[in-house]
Design a protein around this motif. Structure first.
Motif, PDB file in Angstrom:
ATOM      1  N   ILE A 128      -7.652  -3.637  -2.659  1.00 20.75           N
ATOM      2  CA  ILE A 128      -6.671  -3.212  -1.653  1.00 20.75           C
ATOM      3  C   ILE A 128      -7.323  -2.342  -0.581  1.00 20.75           C
ATOM      4  O   ILE A 128      -7.024  -2.478   0.615  1.00 20.75           O
ATOM      5  CB  ILE A 128      -5.517  -2.457  -2.333  1.00 20.75           C
ATOM      6  N   MET A 129      -8.257  -1.483  -0.965  1.00 16.66           N
ATOM      7  CA  MET A 129      -8.861  -0.600   0.019  1.00 16.66           C
ATOM      8  C   MET A 129      -9.728  -1.354   1.015  1.00 16.66           C
ATOM      9  O   MET A 129     -10.011  -0.844   2.102  1.00 16.66           O
ATOM     10  CB  MET A 129      -9.663   0.504  -0.674  1.00 16.66           C
ATOM     11  N   GLN A 130     -10.142  -2.555   0.673  1.00 17.07           N
ATOM     12  CA  GLN A 130     -10.878  -3.360   1.646  1.00 17.07           C
ATOM     13  C   GLN A 130      -9.956  -3.803   2.780  1.00 17.07           C
ATOM     14  O   GLN A 130     -10.400  -3.955   3.921  1.00 17.07           O
ATOM     15  CB  GLN A 130     -11.529  -4.578   0.991  1.00 17.07           C
ATOM     16  N   TYR A 131      -8.680  -3.984   2.470  1.00 20.75           N
ATOM     17  CA  TYR A 131      -7.725  -4.302   3.530  1.00 20.75           C
ATOM     18  C   TYR A 131      -7.610  -3.123   4.496  1.00 20.75           C
ATOM     19  O   TYR A 131      -7.511  -3.314   5.708  1.00 20.75           O
ATOM     20  CB  TYR A 131      -6.365  -4.659   2.940  1.00 20.75           C
ATOM     21  N   ARG A 132      -7.600  -1.917   3.966  1.00 19.53           N
ATOM     22  CA  ARG A 132      -7.619  -0.740   4.844  1.00 19.53           C
ATOM     23  C   ARG A 132      -8.877  -0.760   5.716  1.00 19.53           C
ATOM     24  O   ARG A 132      -8.813  -0.551   6.935  1.00 19.53           O
ATOM     25  CB  ARG A 132      -7.604   0.544   4.011  1.00 19.53           C
ATOM     26  N   ASP A 133     -10.038  -1.034   5.092  1.00 21.48           N
ATOM     27  CA  ASP A 133     -11.299  -1.043   5.836  1.00 21.48           C
ATOM     28  C   ASP A 133     -11.308  -2.108   6.924  1.00 21.48           C
ATOM     29  O   ASP A 133     -11.966  -1.940   7.958  1.00 21.48           O
ATOM     30  CB  ASP A 133     -12.475  -1.271   4.883  1.00 21.48           C
ATOM     31  N   GLU A 134     -10.584  -3.207   6.695  1.00 24.97           N
ATOM     32  CA  GLU A 134     -10.535  -4.289   7.677  1.00 24.97           C
ATOM     33  C   GLU A 134      -9.458  -4.063   8.744  1.00 24.97           C
ATOM     34  O   GLU A 134      -9.282  -4.896   9.624  1.00 24.97           O
ATOM     35  CB  GLU A 134     -10.284  -5.625   6.965  1.00 24.97           C
ATOM     36  N   GLY A 135      -8.751  -2.941   8.642  1.00 23.89           N
ATOM     37  CA  GLY A 135      -7.814  -2.594   9.712  1.00 23.89           C
ATOM     38  C   GLY A 135      -6.367  -2.932   9.461  1.00 23.89           C
ATOM     39  O   GLY A 135      -5.548  -2.919  10.390  1.00 23.89           O
ATOM     40  N   PHE A 136      -6.020  -3.234   8.205  1.00 21.35           N
ATOM     41  CA  PHE A 136      -4.611  -3.455   7.881  1.00 21.35           C
ATOM     42  C   PHE A 136      -3.963  -2.106   7.603  1.00 21.35           C
ATOM     43  O   PHE A 136      -4.619  -1.142   7.206  1.00 21.35           O
ATOM     44  CB  PHE A 136      -4.475  -4.375   6.667  1.00 21.35           C
ATOM     45  N   ILE A 137      -2.650  -2.040   7.808  1.00 21.45           N
ATOM     46  CA  ILE A 137      -1.919  -0.793   7.564  1.00 21.45           C
ATOM     47  C   ILE A 137      -0.991  -0.993   6.373  1.00 21.45           C
ATOM     48  O   ILE A 137      -0.543  -2.109   6.098  1.00 21.45           O
ATOM     49  CB  ILE A 137      -1.156  -0.322   8.814  1.00 21.45           C
ATOM     50  N   PRO A 138      -0.698   0.072   5.630  1.00 18.83           N
ATOM     51  CA  PRO A 138       0.047  -0.084   4.374  1.00 18.83           C
ATOM     52  C   PRO A 138       1.424  -0.706   4.546  1.00 18.83           C
ATOM     53  O   PRO A 138       1.861  -1.475   3.685  1.00 18.83           O
ATOM     54  CB  PRO A 138       0.133   1.351   3.824  1.00 18.83           C
ATOM     55  N   GLU A 139       2.128  -0.383   5.637  1.00 15.96           N
ATOM     56  CA  GLU A 139       3.453  -0.955   5.841  1.00 15.96           C
ATOM     57  C   GLU A 139       3.402  -2.476   5.891  1.00 15.96           C
ATOM     58  O   GLU A 139       4.274  -3.163   5.352  1.00 15.96           O
ATOM     59  CB  GLU A 139       4.062  -0.409   7.129  1.00 15.96           C
ATOM     60  N   ALA A 140       2.363  -3.012   6.530  1.00 15.86           N
ATOM     61  CA  ALA A 140       2.218  -4.468   6.638  1.00 15.86           C
ATOM     62  C   ALA A 140       1.879  -5.087   5.298  1.00 15.86           C
ATOM     63  O   ALA A 140       2.422  -6.126   4.915  1.00 15.86           O
ATOM     64  CB  ALA A 140       1.140  -4.806   7.663  1.00 15.86           C
ATOM     65  N   VAL A 141       0.965  -4.456   4.565  1.00 10.37           N
ATOM     66  CA  VAL A 141       0.559  -4.984   3.256  1.00 10.37           C
ATOM     67  C   VAL A 141       1.741  -4.973   2.297  1.00 10.37           C
ATOM     68  O   VAL A 141       1.999  -5.945   1.584  1.00 10.37           O
ATOM     69  CB  VAL A 141      -0.629  -4.184   2.688  1.00 10.37           C
ATOM     70  N   ILE A 201      -6.158   4.717  -8.065  1.00  7.43           N
ATOM     71  CA  ILE A 201      -5.347   5.837  -7.578  1.00  7.43           C
ATOM     72  C   ILE A 201      -5.354   5.887  -6.052  1.00  7.43           C
ATOM     73  O   ILE A 201      -4.305   6.076  -5.414  1.00  7.43           O
ATOM     74  CB  ILE A 201      -5.846   7.155  -8.190  1.00  7.43           C
ATOM     75  N   ASP A 202      -6.535   5.688  -5.451  1.00 13.64           N
ATOM     76  CA  ASP A 202      -6.624   5.696  -3.989  1.00 13.64           C
ATOM     77  C   ASP A 202      -5.783   4.567  -3.376  1.00 13.64           C
ATOM     78  O   ASP A 202      -5.118   4.758  -2.347  1.00 13.64           O
ATOM     79  CB  ASP A 202      -8.080   5.542  -3.538  1.00 13.64           C
ATOM     80  N   SER A 203      -5.807   3.404  -4.009  1.00 13.27           N
ATOM     81  CA  SER A 203      -5.054   2.262  -3.490  1.00 13.27           C
ATOM     82  C   SER A 203      -3.563   2.511  -3.534  1.00 13.27           C
ATOM     83  O   SER A 203      -2.836   2.230  -2.570  1.00 13.27           O
ATOM     84  CB  SER A 203      -5.399   0.998  -4.285  1.00 13.27           C
ATOM     85  N   LEU A 204      -3.076   3.040  -4.652  1.00 16.15           N
ATOM     86  CA  LEU A 204      -1.651   3.326  -4.769  1.00 16.15           C
ATOM     87  C   LEU A 204      -1.221   4.397  -3.775  1.00 16.15           C
ATOM     88  O   LEU A 204      -0.140   4.311  -3.170  1.00 16.15           O
ATOM     89  CB  LEU A 204      -1.312   3.746  -6.197  1.00 16.15           C
TER      90      LEU A 204
END
Length: 469
Positions: free
Chosen positions: A248-261, A58-61
């Protein structure tokens, strides 16, 4: 007909790249056609499903901004309805009770493998069941799969797919403990929720003919199917953690933004001419499931970084500042006494590939003193730099209107008065104020750090240079 799609993950682990792309395609298809998108949690695997995994999904979506119109529905809360439907199939002869022991089933399987046959249930209880003979024994319920004909369906990505019914087993739809199984729950849910299009991974292709036969037995309309290909690593092997198959939330932790992903995910198997950059509105307008490739896609972390850097540079500073705030706050950095985050975004957006990298640059802007890089200090904070630093420090301290221009003028005046190149002043100043030998324009950096902090840091550096005597 109202288009309805669904994303139905099993909460047995994190939401990885492949599942997120499936969710995105299903969501985009619904949004493109003005339909509805449903979130369904398929948690019938009671031993492996966890609340933590559900929350992660749910958090990832939510982070990806993939919103749903209905749900989340949980299969474990619908067992009574599934059993009602199973009893319906038992009553009309489309299912039967199987009393075969695990030992008998294992012996049959072993013998079939010795004979070079495909392991399957031999149909003993299908052919020999007599009412009231075995009723006191534990049993499973099996679906009575047709033995003649074929299952033919048109996959929206792959074209016509055909399976002979002779190749399909009488699968178990209810276990001995009374719990329904995955393949049956999926069918009932798709029927009950009026799903018109099932978009999922290609690993579900073998389930599709079985599910179609169950739908026919229930008298249900058949949805259309689209099976999305796998995502591979750049070595041609199935995506794993070493390729980047992380939550997916690890990408957030590594500094990626949702628009890019999201932009990267939509391009992993789908294209629209040579266009590379797609906003969410673009995706919803242009996406077509028929344009999804049936070939496997290759995950490329460098390309994902390229997208991330593009969006950091091009999204509004306010947007990027929200992500920067999360990283700084997650690192317990108090941003009350320091520059507005928007100013830091404007300072660093053109040099950072990730928000985490940007946050690492920004910590010093909220500390009274900075951590000096020993090598940079050794090179630039020398005894010869003392006079330069003292002179520029004095000029900075008397500035009343603290702007980039006034800071720049102080640096230029110092260089002119001492008859040295501007770099002779700016490099020791940069190390003194930022702790490192690299930064954006030093005048803008000092302006953003602020007058009091900048002067304090220069004073500390001056004490270090005096200590060389």
């Amino acid at each position: 007909m109202k288009i309805k799609t669904r994303f139905a993950p099993s909460p047995t682990g994190y939401l990885h790249i492949g599942s997120a792309r499936t969710a995105l395609y299903s969501w985009l298809f619904a949004r493109h056609h003005g339909g509805e998108f449903i979130l369904r949690i398929e948690d019938t695997d009671l031993e492996r499903s966890t609340p933590q995994a559900i929350n992660a999904i749910i958090d990832s979506l939510n982070w990806l901004k993939i919103n749903w119109d209905q749900g989340p529905y949980f299969q474990t809360k619908r067992f009574a309805y599934y059993n009602y439907m199973i009893n319906h199939l038992l009553n009309n002869g489309h299912a039967y009770k199987c009393y075969c022991s695990k030992n008998r089933l294992e012996n049959i399987r072993n013998q079939q493998m010795i004979n070079g046959e495909k392991p399957r249930y031999d149909g003993f209880c299908r052919n020999n069941y007599q009412k009231n003979i075995f009723d006191d024994l534990p049993y499973v319920v099996r679906f009575r799969n047709p033995k003649e004909g074929s299952v033919i369906f048109k996959d929206l990505i792959r074209g016509i797919i055909q399976y002979s019914n002779k190749e399909l087993d009488d699968l178990i739809i209810r276990r001995t403990d009374g719990t329904p199984t995955y393949n049956f729950c999926v069918v009932v849910d798709d029927f009950d929720m009026k799903i018109t299009h099932v978009i999922r991974g290609e690993d579900h292709i073998n389930n599709t003919p079985r599910q179609i036969n169950i739908l026919k037995a229930l008298g249900a309309p058949l949805p259309e199917y689209a099976h999305v290909s796998m995502i591979m690593g750049n070595d041609g092997k199935k995506l794993s953690k070493r390729h980047g198959a992380v939550g997916i939330m690890q990408y957030r932790d590594e500094g990626f933004i949702p628009e890019a992903v999201l932009n990267y995910l939509v391009r992993l198997g789908w294209s629209y001419g040579n266009q590379e950059i797609f906003s969410l509105d673009n995706m919803k307008k242009l996406f077509s499931i028929e344009a999804v490739s049936k070939s496997a896609s290759t995950f490329d972390n460098k390309k994902l970084l390229w997208y991330n850097q593009f969006y950091i540079k091009n999204l509004s500073p306010d947007n990027i500042a929200q992500h920067l705030f999360w990283h700084l706050n997650n690192n317990c950095t108090n941003i009350v006494s320091g520059p507005p985050l928007k100013e830091l975004v404007q300072l660093f957006s053109k040099r950072c590939k990730t928000i985490k990298e940007m946050a690492n640059y920004c910590y010093n802007f909220y500390q009274d003193v900075c951590q000096l890089d020993p090598e940079a200090a050794k090179i630039y904070l020398t005894k010869d730099a003392t006079k330069l630093l003292q002179r520029v420090r004095d000029k900075l301290s008397i500035i009343n209107n603290w702007t980039k221009e006034s800071v720049h003028n102080a640096i230029v005046q110092t260089a002119n008065e001492l008859e040295v190149k501007i770099e002779k002043v700016s490099m020791p100043l940069r190390v003194a104020v930022t702790g490192v030998s690299y930064s954006p324009d030093i005048d803008l950096t000092i302006k953003t750090i602020g007058k009091l902090r900048s002067i304090k840091r220069i004073d500390i550096a001056l004490k270090l240079t005096y200590g060389d005597d």
